[in-house]
Design a protein around this motif. Structure first.
Motif, PDB file in Angstrom:
ATOM      1  N   UNK A   1      50.029 -29.496   1.873  1.00  0.00           N
ATOM      2  CA  UNK A   1      50.757 -28.694   2.864  1.00  0.00           C
ATOM      3  C   UNK A   1      51.806 -29.554   3.574  1.00  0.00           C
ATOM      4  N   UNK A   2      51.375 -30.716   4.059  1.00  0.00           N
ATOM      5  CA  UNK A   2      52.337 -31.535   4.813  1.00  0.00           C
ATOM      6  C   UNK A   2      53.258 -32.329   3.888  1.00  0.00           C
ATOM      7  N   UNK A   3      52.845 -32.559   2.654  1.00  0.00           N
ATOM      8  CA  UNK A   3      53.773 -33.120   1.669  1.00  0.00           C
ATOM      9  C   UNK A   3      54.930 -32.152   1.458  1.00  0.00           C
ATOM     10  N   UNK A   4      54.595 -30.901   1.237  1.00  0.00           N
ATOM     11  CA  UNK A   4      55.635 -29.889   1.026  1.00  0.00           C
ATOM     12  C   UNK A   4      56.520 -29.744   2.255  1.00  0.00           C
TER      13      UNK A   4
ATOM     14  N   UNK B   1      47.214 -22.650   3.723  1.00  0.00           N
ATOM     15  CA  UNK B   1      46.339 -23.101   2.635  1.00  0.00           C
ATOM     16  C   UNK B   1      46.277 -22.131   1.445  1.00  0.00           C
ATOM     17  N   UNK B   2      46.076 -20.812   1.691  1.00  0.00           N
ATOM     18  CA  UNK B   2      45.966 -19.914   0.537  1.00  0.00           C
ATOM     19  C   UNK B   2      47.215 -19.915  -0.345  1.00  0.00           C
ATOM     20  N   UNK B   3      48.401 -19.908   0.263  1.00  0.00           N
ATOM     21  CA  UNK B   3      49.629 -19.910  -0.544  1.00  0.00           C
ATOM     22  C   UNK B   3      49.766 -21.196  -1.339  1.00  0.00           C
ATOM     23  N   UNK B   4      49.385 -22.302  -0.702  1.00  0.00           N
ATOM     24  CA  UNK B   4      49.482 -23.585  -1.391  1.00  0.00           C
ATOM     25  C   UNK B   4      48.540 -23.604  -2.600  1.00  0.00           C
ATOM     26  N   UNK B   5      47.350 -23.064  -2.400  1.00  0.00           N
ATOM     27  CA  UNK B   5      46.371 -23.027  -3.480  1.00  0.00           C
ATOM     28  C   UNK B   5      46.890 -22.182  -4.645  1.00  0.00           C
ATOM     29  N   UNK B   6      47.489 -21.035  -4.325  1.00  0.00           N
ATOM     30  CA  UNK B   6      48.001 -20.173  -5.393  1.00  0.00           C
ATOM     31  C   UNK B   6      49.199 -20.820  -6.080  1.00  0.00           C
TER      32      UNK B   6
ATOM     33  N   UNK C   1      35.766 -33.560  -4.955  1.00  0.00           N
ATOM     34  CA  UNK C   1      35.088 -32.298  -4.664  1.00  0.00           C
ATOM     35  C   UNK C   1      35.912 -31.041  -4.691  1.00  0.00           C
ATOM     36  N   UNK C   2      37.093 -31.057  -4.090  1.00  0.00           N
ATOM     37  CA  UNK C   2      37.856 -29.824  -4.089  1.00  0.00           C
ATOM     38  C   UNK C   2      38.858 -29.728  -2.967  1.00  0.00           C
ATOM     39  N   UNK C   3      39.386 -28.516  -2.790  1.00  0.00           N
ATOM     40  CA  UNK C   3      40.415 -28.266  -1.794  1.00  0.00           C
ATOM     41  C   UNK C   3      40.065 -26.981  -1.044  1.00  0.00           C
ATOM     42  N   UNK C   4      40.145 -27.054   0.272  1.00  0.00           N
ATOM     43  CA  UNK C   4      39.752 -25.918   1.115  1.00  0.00           C
ATOM     44  C   UNK C   4      40.896 -24.931   1.294  1.00  0.00           C
ATOM     45  N   UNK C   5      40.551 -23.653   1.263  1.00  0.00           N
ATOM     46  CA  UNK C   5      41.505 -22.608   1.625  1.00  0.00           C
ATOM     47  C   UNK C   5      40.720 -21.333   1.904  1.00  0.00           C
ATOM     48  N   UNK C   6      41.111 -20.632   2.951  1.00  0.00           N
ATOM     49  CA  UNK C   6      40.461 -19.354   3.254  1.00  0.00           C
ATOM     50  C   UNK C   6      41.192 -18.266   2.480  1.00  0.00           C
ATOM     51  N   UNK C   7      40.862 -18.156   1.214  1.00  0.00           N
ATOM     52  CA  UNK C   7      41.571 -17.230   0.324  1.00  0.00           C
ATOM     53  C   UNK C   7      40.787 -15.925   0.147  1.00  0.00           C
ATOM     54  N   UNK C   8      39.467 -16.032   0.186  1.00  0.00           N
ATOM     55  CA  UNK C   8      38.651 -14.827   0.011  1.00  0.00           C
ATOM     56  C   UNK C   8      38.909 -13.841   1.143  1.00  0.00           C
ATOM     57  N   UNK C   9      38.944 -12.543   0.833  1.00  0.00           N
ATOM     58  CA  UNK C   9      39.184 -11.549   1.882  1.00  0.00           C
ATOM     59  C   UNK C   9      38.150 -11.623   3.014  1.00  0.00           C
ATOM     60  N   UNK C  10      36.904 -12.018   2.691  1.00  0.00           N
ATOM     61  CA  UNK C  10      35.879 -12.071   3.749  1.00  0.00           C
ATOM     62  C   UNK C  10      36.064 -13.286   4.653  1.00  0.00           C
ATOM     63  N   UNK C  11      36.840 -14.264   4.179  1.00  0.00           N
ATOM     64  CA  UNK C  11      37.048 -15.480   4.956  1.00  0.00           C
ATOM     65  C   UNK C  11      38.320 -15.306   5.792  1.00  0.00           C
ATOM     66  N   UNK C  12      38.531 -16.187   6.771  1.00  0.00           N
ATOM     67  CA  UNK C  12      39.774 -16.095   7.541  1.00  0.00           C
ATOM     68  C   UNK C  12      40.291 -17.486   7.860  1.00  0.00           C
TER      69      UNK C  12
END
Lengths: 562, 375
Positions: A386-389, A86-91, A47-58
């Motif tokens: 995240x925890x792998x890194x 999460x956002x940095x990992x996603x980027x 399905x995917x990977x979660x991250x609060x990347x959108x400015x409207x999200x936190x």
């Protein structure tokens, strides 16, 4: 004897991410995997990977959803770290080349997922795990000078030094049967979960709890082992996964009477309530006679526009066609809750450090605990990365300030002797396949969505008997080239040990929280049970139970409704 | 439940014995997979059968084998389908075995062999490192980031990301490598899987070195122009990656968009085909070689024509052509052919057919934004 600053066991998402991070920190790295890295079961994450990347999200919103999803058993300091990073990992993944699907403006696109208050799941069609895993492997190839890969090497034992610290591992090259002691200043377990303990399961045949059992054997603490996730949408016969992305894209759940029954159980989030809630709802419908005769309810993907299904849910179209004979774009498909994930595992701190010095763990093998009693969909990929890194970085930092530890002289011969004993067995014991089948059926009957003391006691008894039988199970293959029989015998012993800890923990927790629903203790009981159940061998042969507190930072336990 | 004869190709390198067929009778449902059948035998009778497998849902790519002569995944091939499927190109079924000819009743037979083009390690397990993964390494299989790397994500069209999802959905099972006819003739051919992987970067707008990658693959004598369009990889692929299609797209982008004229004459040879059909309406082979070097009377073609004289003489001897057909144009393209050429070449955009994006053939036509169109 090969020696590395950091030795990583397992090369799924957590292992590969740890390897890249450790190498980048300046450590020498060896990666051991019993299958080729791209065959690791992370490949099946859809399905995917979660991250609060959108400015409207936190990240706070993401963290709260995760805490609530965990039924307040997750450690909030760890959850905060995961959601903040999460956002940095996603980027980082995006820049490394993952082909995330975009929205109409060319920015990263999202889809809705269970238990989440915003659409924050980033995805590549419904092959997100595969796409990320293959891209990480591209990076492993790119950085080949800093990393040695041991592909198709099976780890038989962790090696512990004189001071009780982990100093390496013993591994068998599947191609020729050669045993090698690999010395390391730090070892990171990233060998995944234990789905094969159950039957059926969405997990691949390789997911046999190796790392959990290996860590337990060298004295590491396990935590939250009773928390085993049943995914709401698996195929009835073989247990194959239908991604939560289907419901995220708008699919409905219907009982045999055609009712959208989630309206009763979770009037606000409906199909997108958290997984434990949806699985219990389905199981209740089935047990109360509103399911289909094959013990299922229906998932109706025809609610999703056909073009969107073909573009974004391509893999489950294939699965429906190949494994159930159903065109999901035209008719509903029968599904039921099925074993999918273990929230528990080897207890670690937020840097992956286990209770054994020098031994780290990350990914499904570990329990940080960010998932607590119930993992939210699309948080597992995030957890592994995240925890792998973080494990890779902290293991490398530890390694860089210490000399190479010495290894006990007898360890290799001990393993050789144990393997020789297995190879000497003949075809007169029980069959490995039969033991495994009985184990899986037992766990699926008594340690599943609903549990009670009587069933758990029965399961415990059967697991103990199977452990004895397994010690003399028949071996047909006595060769050294790709001897899968001897590996299966070792994996069986891992599975039985993991199963026993699951049963013990489930017997111990006398309340209902997250994935643990006790029909004899149907309420959540924060006064007595807002704590982790830890299990360790503690020097003796029998697993012992202890407790540890749940870390609460800013979200006090509340009633949980969706 | 239906019964099947399962014949598994066995080989143990340490036994000193040659490879042999190991026969088992299984009673299973028609929709059970070939892998289910093998695992049943392995579980119940013989744990020494070697096969890589894990996910059992066609995503990990471990269990590619040849089933009744055709490559594919054992886990998503149903027993019934396997028993009645057509054989692949170039497969020689083994001679009937005397021990298997029972009492008149012949069960549907399923023969499972290791993949081709790769050395066998044991039973159904082949050495993918020696062939497949080495070829993957050949195509610089990682993103070379376009600079500057943005602080957040690269802004790229959705259609491009969906487009590269097709090669990205390759599970590295090796089925296409197994039956690649070009690789059988030229073991150094980079091959379908690796070239599909190469398209994954060439089609990715975030990659900085499209030209360098294409030049490299066009100039390599074992590169994109080494494929002979046999379609075996398209038939073999269990994931709809269509490796050959990706190779053809690499050629079109290299030749048309980047004007790369390779030293192997691949680009000109391909254009000679087009020119030949446009002129003659059907392939006039004796013109082809000359056209590839600029026409019969072009001095550059002279040397090539002389060097290929033996082939020409053989062709004459076998009556593939006569001196008359070799020198004259016996056939002129009818008008509809040239009209078709005019219409397609007159389009200002090249339309690529990507079934991964456009779904099935009975689909309603794709709308503008979602169809894959380049430049």
């Amino acid at each position: 004897m090969p020696a590395y600053d950091v030795l990583i066991i397992g090369a799924g998402l957590a292992g590969q991410r740890a390897a890249l991070a450790a190498a980048q920190t300046g450590a020498t790295v060896g990666v051991v995997s019993k299958v080729h890295p791209v065959r690791s079961h992370s490949v099946a994450a859809a399905g995917g990977i979660n991250a609060a990347l959108n400015p409207e999200d936190s990240w706070e919103s993401h963290a709260f959803d995760t805490v609530k999803g965990s039924d307040y058993l997750g450690d909030q300091d760890a959850i905060e770290i995961m959601c903040r990073e999460a956002p940095d990992e996603l980027l980082w993944l995006e820049h490394a080349g993952v082909t995330f699907h975009r929205d109409g403006t060319g920015h990263l696109g999202t889809r809705a997922f269970g238990g989440a208050s915003a659409a924050r799941t980033y995805y590549v069609a419904d092959i997100t795990g595969q796409a990320i895993l293959h891209v990480l492997y591209e990076q492993l190839l790119k950085h080949h000078a800093q990393l040695d890969r041991y592909e198709e090497w099976f780890t038989t034992d962790l090696v512990v030094g004189d001071e009780g610290q982990c100093v390496g591992a013993i591994c068998r090259d599947l191609r020729d049967g050669r045993l090698e002691l690999i010395n390391a200043k730090a070892v990171i377990l990233a060998s995944g979960g234990a789905g094969q303990v159950y039957r059926p399961t969405t997990n691949g045949l390789i997911v046999t709890g190796d790392g959990i059992a290996q860590a337990c054997r060298v004295g590491a603490k396990l935590m939250d082992m009773e928390m085993v996730q049943y995914h709401p949408t698996t195929l009835s016969g073989n247990g194959l996964l239908i991604t939560e992305g289907a419901r995220g894209e708008g699919a409905w759940l219907l009982n045999a009477e055609g009712d959208r029954f989630m309206e009763e159980y979770a009037p606000n989030k409906l199909e997108l309530a958290s997984r434990d809630v949806v699985s219990r709802a389905e199981q209740t419908e089935i047990m109360e006679g509103r399911g289909f005769p094959d013990g299922t309810v229906a998932l109706d993907v025809t609610k999703v526009p056909r073009r969107r299904t073909l573009e974004a849910l391509r893999e489950i179209v294939n699965i429906g066609r190949d494994f159930a004979g159903v065109d999901i774009t035209r008719e509903p498909i029968h599904i039921r809750p099925g074993n999918h994930y273990i929230m528990g595992g080897v207890k670690t701190d937020v840097d992956g450090q286990t209770t054994v010095p020098g031994l780290y763990a990350a990914g499904e093998v570990a329990c940080v605990s960010v998932h607590g009693g119930n993992r939210l969909g699309a948080n597992s990929l995030l957890d592994t990365l995240v925890f792998g890194r973080r494990s890779g970085e902290s293991a490398a930092r530890r390694a860089l300030r210490m000399p190479m530890p010495s290894t006990p002289s007898a360890c290799l011969t001990d393993t050789q002797r144990a393997l020789a004993a297995i190879l000497r067995r003949r075809g007169n014991g029980s069959r490995i396949g039969a033991i495994k089948k009985e184990l899986g059926d037992t766990m699926n009957e008594y340690v599943a969505v609903f549990r009670d003391a009587e069933g758990l006691a029965k399961a415990h008894q059967i697991v103990r008997r199977l452990k004895e039988e397994a010690a003399g199970a028949a071996i047909d293959d006595h060769g050294s080239v790709f001897n899968q029989d001897v590996i299966a015998a070792i994996e069986l012993s891992y599975m039985l040990e993991v199963a026993e800890t699951i049963v013990i923990a489930a017997e111990e927790r006398k309340e209902s929280r997250g994935a643990q629903y006790r029909t004899d203790f149907p309420e959540r009981n924060d006064a007595d049970w807002l704590k982790h159940v830890d299990i360790s061998l503690d020097g003796g042969p029998e697993p012992k139970v202890s407790y540890s507190p749940v870390t609460i930072t800013r979200w006090q336990p509340e009633e949980r409704t969706y | 439940m239906p019964e099947y004869t399962l014949r598994i190709r066995r080989f143990d390198p340490l036994s000193g014995e040659a490879a042999y067929w190991d026969e088992h009778f299984i009673e299973m449902e028609e929709h059970n997979s070939v892998l289910d059948g093998i695992l049943k035998v392995k579980d119940e009778k013989d744990g020494s059968i070697g096969i890589r497998c894990s996910c059992q849902q066609g995503i990990c790519g471990s269990c590619a084998v040849r089933i009744n002569g055709k490559p594919g995944l054992a886990c998503n091939t149903h027993l019934e389908e396997a028993a009645h499927r057509g054989h692949g190109v170039g497969w020689n079924p083994p001679a009937p075995d005397d021990t298997s000819s029972g009492e008149g009743l012949k069960l549907p037979e399923i023969m499972v062999e290791p993949m081709g083009n790769m050395p066998v390690i044991r039973d159904l397990i082949v050495d993918m490192d020696a062939v497949h993964w080495r070829k993957i390494q050949r195509v610089t299989p990682w993103l070379i980031n376009r600079e500057p790397v943005p602080e957040r994500e690269y802004i790229v069209p959705h259609a491009n990301m969906v487009d590269v999802t097709q090669p990205m959905s390759c599970i590295q099972c090796g089925a296409c490598v197994s039956d690649c006819l070009s690789m059988e003739i030229d073991p150094l051919f980079i091959g379908p899987a690796a070239l599909a992987k190469a398209y994954r970067f060439v089609g990715d707008p975030r990659d900085a070195q499209h030209r360098e990658r294409l030049f490299d693959l066009a100039e390599d004598p074992h590169g994109i122009y080494d494929c002979t369009h046999c379609f075996n990889c398209v038939d073999a692929c269990p994931k709809g990656v269509d490796p050959m299609n990706q190779i053809m797209r690499l050629r079109r982008i290299a030749g048309t968009d980047y004007d790369i004229e390779d030293r192997n004459n691949g680009y000109r040879h391909e254009h000679a085909f087009v020119k030949n059909i446009r002129r003659n309406g059907l392939l006039h082979e004796s013109d082809l070689l000359a056209d590839s070097y600029g026409g019969k009377f072009n001095p550059a073609a002279g040397r090539e024509l002389v060097s290929s004289l033996p082939t020409g003489i053989k062709g004459l001897a076998r009556r593939k052509m006569t001196p008359k057909t070799a020198l004259m144009h016996p056939h002129k393209a009818p008008k509809p052919v040239s009209q078709t050429f005019d219409r397609i070449e007159g389009r200002d955009q090249r339309v690529e057919l990507n079934l991964y994006v456009s779904g099935y053939e009975d689909d309603e036509p794709a709308d503008e934004t979602e169809s894959e169109e380049r430049r």
